[in-house]
Write an enzyme that holds these catalytic residues in place. Structure first.
Site, PDB file in Angstrom:
ATOM      1  N   ASP A 158       0.778  -1.249   0.000  1.00  0.00           N
ATOM      2  CA  ASP A 158       0.000   0.000   0.000  1.00  0.00           C
ATOM      3  C   ASP A 158       0.811   1.301   0.000  1.00  0.00           C
ATOM      4  O   ASP A 158       0.466   2.242   0.749  1.00  0.00           O
ATOM      5  CB  ASP A 158      -0.947   0.016   1.217  1.00  0.00           C
ATOM      6  CG  ASP A 158      -2.032  -1.055   1.170  1.00  0.00           C
ATOM      7  OD1 ASP A 158      -2.060  -1.823   0.193  1.00  0.00           O
ATOM      8  OD2 ASP A 158      -2.843  -1.128   2.113  1.00  0.00           O
TER       9      ASP A 158
ATOM     10  N   LYS B 144      -7.233  -4.884  -2.782  1.00  0.00           N
ATOM     11  CA  LYS B 144      -8.024  -5.359  -1.637  1.00  0.00           C
ATOM     12  C   LYS B 144      -8.927  -4.264  -1.106  1.00  0.00           C
ATOM     13  O   LYS B 144      -8.658  -3.082  -1.287  1.00  0.00           O
ATOM     14  CB  LYS B 144      -7.088  -5.886  -0.544  1.00  0.00           C
ATOM     15  CG  LYS B 144      -6.074  -4.866  -0.113  1.00  0.00           C
ATOM     16  CD  LYS B 144      -5.026  -5.472   0.780  1.00  0.00           C
ATOM     17  CE  LYS B 144      -4.073  -4.399   1.243  1.00  0.00           C
ATOM     18  NZ  LYS B 144      -4.701  -3.276   1.931  1.00  0.00           N
TER      19      LYS B 144
ATOM     20  N   CYS C  54      -2.329  -2.736   7.633  1.00  0.00           N
ATOM     21  CA  CYS C  54      -2.183  -3.681   6.520  1.00  0.00           C
ATOM     22  C   CYS C  54      -0.897  -4.491   6.587  1.00  0.00           C
ATOM     23  O   CYS C  54      -0.887  -5.667   6.223  1.00  0.00           O
ATOM     24  CB  CYS C  54      -2.328  -2.948   5.200  1.00  0.00           C
ATOM     25  SG  CYS C  54      -4.037  -2.383   4.988  1.00  0.00           S
TER      26      CYS C  54
HETATM   27  C1  VGL Z   1      -4.795   0.690   5.689  1.00  0.00           C
HETATM   28  C2  VGL Z   1      -6.368   1.575   7.074  1.00  0.00           C
HETATM   29  C3  VGL Z   1      -7.327   1.474   6.094  1.00  0.00           C
HETATM   30  C4  VGL Z   1      -3.365   0.269   5.498  1.00  0.00           C
HETATM   31  C5  VGL Z   1      -5.736   0.567   4.694  1.00  0.00           C
HETATM   32  O1  VGL Z   1      -2.899   0.207   4.342  1.00  0.00           O
HETATM   33  O2  VGL Z   1      -2.695  -0.009   6.517  1.00  0.00           O
HETATM   34  N1  VGL Z   1      -5.118   1.181   6.881  1.00  0.00           N
HETATM   35  N2  VGL Z   1      -6.990   0.969   4.901  1.00  0.00           N
END
Ligand code: VGL
Ligand code: ZN
Length: 204
Positions: free
Chosen positions: A8, A106, A151
């Protein structure tokens, strides 16, 4: 065989983004240097529809960082982030993405969030990554990216349950830290037997 898992590293998780991780972009040079050295690179991309159930804006009288009880357990509510097709969902422009052999998206189902890149937050619905890695003979995953306490943590813990040897590169991750979640994440990962390494130690 080992692979690099890049979690991410998207505009919304970097400074100026909708759910910015403090100094999230500071890991990019280290991550890029690892991407150049690994033969197999896998990326993840948080990828939500605008009406996603993890967004506080989609619930009445809820503010970001409050929680709700979802059918699968407690869910933190977030500011709108990584909406499919938006600039915020794109990878950070400085991140090397050309070498990525697979990108796991995701969080694309409205009713369920997905922190882990192996299973959605019900801890049951697979993303398919486990089968992909196993078919390719990958046994060891080196994890970098954002956010350490969400994540990254869930991916690393699920990876162990899926019988991979999971490494976290401690100088190539950054956390959000909600009510002590960062310290808690390191504790949980330690307890589960995650191997904590530094980027410079991987290729020696
Ligand atoms: C994430 C919160 C919501 C992450 C993704 O990538 O850690 N955290 N969506
Ligand atoms: Zn998200």
């Amino acid at each position: 065989m080992k692979a690099l898992l890049v979690v991410d590293i998207q505009n919304d998780f970097c400074p100026g983004g909708a759910l910015a991780v403090p100094n999230g972009d500071s890991i990019i040079p280290t991550v890029n240097s690892l991407i150049e050295r690994f033969d197999t690179v896998i990326q993840t991309q948080d990828w939500h529809p605008a009406d996603h159930s993890s967004f506080a804006s989609n619930h009445e009288n809820k503010e970001p960082y409050e929680t709700i009880e979802a059918s699968y357990g407690t869910q933190v509510l977030w500011p709108d982030h990584c909406v499919q097709g938006t600039k915020g969902a794109e990878f950070h422009p400085e991140l090397i993405t050309d070498k990525s052999q697979v990108i796991i998206r995701k969080g694309f189902r409205r009713e369920i969030d997905s922190y882990s890149t192996f299973f959605e937050n019900d801890q049951k619905t697979p993303t398919g990554l486990s089968g992909y890695l196993k078919e390719r003979g990958i046994t060891d995953l080196y994890t970098v990216g954002l956010a350490t306490d969400f994540c990254v943590k869930w991916s690393v813990l699920d990876g162990i349950d899926e019988e991979f040897t999971m490494h976290i590169v401690e100088d190539a991750v950054r956390g959000i830290d909600l009510n002590g979640s960062l310290q808690q994440a390191w504790k949980e990962m330690n307890k589960k037997g995650v191997k904590i390494v530094k980027a410079a130690e991987i290729f020696v």
